[in-house]
Design an enzyme around this catalytic site. Structure first.
Site, PDB file in Angstrom:
ATOM      1  N   HIS A   8       0.887  -0.835  -0.100  1.00  0.00           N
ATOM      2  CA  HIS A   8       0.171  -0.304  -0.137  1.00  0.00           C
ATOM      3  C   HIS A   8       1.039   1.377   0.081  1.00  0.00           C
ATOM      4  CE1 HIS A   8      -0.001   0.616   4.005  1.00  0.00           C
ATOM      5  NE2 HIS A   8       0.349  -0.600   4.538  1.00  0.00           N
ATOM      6  N   CYS A  39       3.196  -4.075   6.521  1.00  0.00           N
ATOM      7  CA  CYS A  39       3.085  -4.101   5.033  1.00  0.00           C
ATOM      8  C   CYS A  39       4.561  -3.663   4.610  1.00  0.00           C
ATOM      9  CB  CYS A  39       2.167  -3.282   5.564  1.00  0.00           C
ATOM     10  SG  CYS A  39       0.534  -4.313   6.134  1.00  0.00           S
TER      11      CYS A  39
END
Length: 94
Positions: free
Chosen positions: A43, A69
């Site tokens: 992301h 992430c």
């Protein structure tokens, strides 16, 4: 990911995606997320509750700073979101 919440290494397939999310727990969100395992995503750099990018987060690109992430610039996250289809094989390594 930062120490204690490292990005899981291994071989995965892209599962699904969304344009944005906001985590109440961490009080930050991101644009153009693409899931590769459970709650682990590719992301953009993080943004705050109002949708503004967090400069400190952007300054840490390339350094362990996430909760596991894989963070990208907004431009790279947008490209990844639009061009890497579900089911694509990805390898996460050092």
């Amino acid at each position: 990911g930062k120490p204690g919440v490292e990005t899981p290494k291994g071989e995965y397939r892209i599962q699904n995606r969304g344009e944005r999310f906001f985590s109440q727990k961490y009080q930050e969100g991101a644009y153009y997320w693409v899931r590769f395992r459970g709650n682990y995503l590719f992301h953009s750099v993080p943004f705050d509750r109002s949708g503004q990018f967090i400069p400190e987060g952007a300054a840490k690109l390339g350094c362990p700073a996430s909760h596991g992430c894989v963070r990208m610039s907004l431009e790279d996250a947008r490209w990844f979101y639009h061009h890497v289809p579900d089911g694509t094989f990805v390898v996460i390594r050092d």
